[in-house]
Enzyme design. Structure first.
Site, mmCIF file in Angstrom:
data_model
loop_
_atom_site.group_PDB
_atom_site.id
_atom_site.type_symbol
_atom_site.label_atom_id
_atom_site.label_comp_id
_atom_site.label_asym_id
_atom_site.label_seq_id
_atom_site.Cartn_x
_atom_site.Cartn_y
_atom_site.Cartn_z
ATOM 1 N NE ARG A 144 -52.099 56.748 34.952
ATOM 2 C CZ ARG A 144 -53.282 56.986 34.392
ATOM 3 N NH1 ARG A 144 -53.700 56.271 33.359
ATOM 4 N NH2 ARG A 144 -54.063 57.946 34.858
ATOM 5 C CE LYS A 208 -53.429 60.063 30.381
ATOM 6 N NZ LYS A 208 -54.514 59.254 29.808
ATOM 7 C CE LYS A 210 -50.887 56.536 29.960
ATOM 8 N NZ LYS A 210 -51.808 56.279 28.837
#
Length: 564
Positions: A144, A208, A210
């Protein structure tokens, strides 16, 4: 022996034709304000989530109406920097294509819109594209938005590190053309599986991912809470390379001791030219080793705990062809924003403005959105979004300082006294739009901080900054488990209270009260503040004090300590 059944999202990704799914058909269906259930997962990769207004959900159900669906869209802005021209375009979009008419700065140095009707999503994404921005990979099981310390007081080093953060963000983007085809009306290209996603494959990551880039001594980006971190090592103002950290993450699940927040471990030091290879190796290792059966255990932090740090490090070295050198010494001494004017290099100035929860909207007594638009109309530098949801009007020439300051004061953006604690604190959005929220966060933070400030005043520690964070659930979007005081929503008006993280984000906190009310939380803090005021060492932070005094046990190893 039969293979384990994968998590539902894994089949959705595999069958999605590289994130296309039936999104186009759902977009054309104006009978409903929603997308099909499977597409609700796929649109996250395109940067937006389906939500509804929970304040009126019951009322609409009684009227036999579907929930009032809308969408939250998050942009991708590496390092959080945009131009004044881009800001004006963002403001136009907020005014014309969202029901809240607001911009919200996030905890990851970007912005998001709330209250977007399905009929406006495509126009909004095209508006971002015209402004040179996008929302691809702002959400979903991919890397992200890449964070980077804005560091106005270390401008020369930031000028070397920021381009790396941008390059990293671009390099780690999905290569599918689905975003361009669906939203930007680009012609579909004929591709093969081997060329569509050379790094992610057709199943992308298990969860996800990061990434953050930190510039010591400031840990503004909470680098150790990220799956992948690059910690700049410099000699004077000259970048030498990075310490690489892996395995951070905030999310957990109430009552599930197999889930926990975790701070990253450091693999070692690399030189700048090796950083992209190492990043790709970390991601592909997580792609192949990560848990695709249980999404609650699918983050990189669990992969490392399950496989072992040394095994993970060896695999990254094998895939990248880079051998880590011993980590260089790093000292973090601060976290959070420095408000007001600060001078950088080349005689430029930077003005950091406090924006509670990052919510930029025109209020009767404080027209923030209009004020920032007025600044953008005359500003010749750039805007920098911070990891604490504030905004820096950056690179202001000496001769333009007074004009910028006068506008900021006129619109109530500058001059207001903010307590040391309030300036360090933040909350997630939570109710009414987040479907995961169990309790209030953004709408409650200001009131709770006023009560904490009153206690600090009473015990004569008002000048001591304490990092306070509130989230509506344990997913941890505002990084609560790295706060000295954290409230994590359990149900309406009730929270779990966590204490004991270090002030600079190098140790996690631990739960001390479960499912309690505000009155119980304040009653617990009151004697702790009194003890802190009377017994703390010189310059000792509240988080360090509660651990040293025995009020809470330290968390050194999350898998064993966090729930103990």
């Amino acid at each position: 022996m039969s293979k384990q059944k994968l998590a539902v999202n894994e089949y959705l990704k595999t069958d999605s034709d590289y994130l296309r799914g039936s999104i186009e058909q759902g977009l054309a269906d104006q009978v409903t304000g929603a997308f099909a259930e499977g597409d609700q997962q796929l649109i996250k990769f395109h940067g937006f989530y389906q939500q509804d207004n929970r304040d009126i959900r019951q009322e609409r159900a009684e009227q036999k109406l579907e929930p009032l669906h809308s969408f939250m869209l998050r942009a991708r802005v590496p390092g959080g920097i945009c131009t004044p021209e881009q800001w004006l375009a963002l403001d136009d979009i907020a005014a014309n294509l969202t029901s809240y008419h607001s911009i919200r700065l996030t905890t990851r140095q970007t912005f998001q819109y709330h209250g977007i009707a399905k009929r406006n999503v495509k126009a909004l994404i095209q508006g971002l594209d015209k402004a040179g921005l996008d929302s691809i990979a702002a959400c979903g099981d991919v890397n992200r938005n890449v964070m980077c310390n804005p560091n106005p007081v270390q401008s020369s080093l930031h000028q070397q590190v920021y381009p790396f953060a941008v390059k990293l963000s671009e390099d780690l983007l999905p290569k599918t053309q689905a975003y361009a085809e669906i939203w930007l009306d680009k012609e579909k290209l004929l591709t093969t599986e081997t060329t569509v996603e050379p790094m992610y494959g057709n199943t992308y990551l298990p969860r996800k991912f990061k990434t953050a880039v930190a510039i010591p001594p400031h840990n503004d980006v909470d680098v150790y809470t990220n799956d992948l971190g690059f910690i700049a090592i410099a000699t004077g103002d000259e970048l030498q390379g990075f310490n690489v950290s892996v395995g951070g993450g905030m999310g957990s699940t109430h009552g599930d001791i197999n889930t926990y927040p975790r701070l990253a471990d450091v693999l070692g030091f690399i030189e700048p030219q090796h950083s992209l290879k190492v990043a790709e190796a970390v991601i592909t290792t997580q792609r192949d080793w990560g848990n695709r059966v249980d999404r609650k255990r699918a983050r990189l932090k669990y992969t490392i705990d399950d496989r072992g740090l040394e095994a993970f490090k060896a695999e990254v070295e094998k895939r990248s062809g880079i051998q880590f050198k011993p980590a260089r010494p790093v000292q973090f001494d601060s976290r959070g924003d420095r408000f007001g004017w600060h001078k950088g290099v080349d005689d430029s100035w930077h003005l950091t403005l406090y924006l509670e929860n990052g919510r930029i909207v025109d209020k009767e007594n404080r027209p923030m959105r209009s004020g920032l638009r007025a600044i953008a109309n005359v500003h010749k530098g750039d805007f920098r979004m911070t990891a604490t949801q504030n905004l820096i009007v950056a690179n202001v020439a000496q001769e333009d300082k007074q004009v910028i300051e006068d506008i900021a004061r006129q619109y109530g953006l500058y001059g207001e006294l903010v307590s040391a604690t309030r300036g360090q604190s933040m909350a997630c959005v939570a109710l009414p739009t987040c479907p995961l929220a169990m309790a209030e966060a953004e709408r409650y933070l200001g009131d709770f901080l006023s009560k904490v400030e009153a206690l600090q005043q009473q015990h004569r520690i008002a000048d001591v900054p304490i990092v306070v964070r509130i989230t509506g659930c344990p997913n941890g979007c505002a990084r609560p488990f790295a706060a000295e005081i954290a409230l994590v929503g359990k149900s309406t008006g009730r929270y779990n209270l966590y204490l004991g993280a270090s002030h600079v984000g190098t140790r996690l906190n631990k739960m001390v009260l479960e499912n309690v009310t505000e009155a119980q939380i304040l009653a617990h803090l009151d004697p702790l503040f009194a003890k802190f005021a009377n017994e703390r060492d010189e310059n000792e932070s509240f988080g360090d004090f509660v651990v040293r005094s025995g009020a809470v046990a330290p968390v050194y190893h999350s898998a064993t300590d966090f729930h103990a």
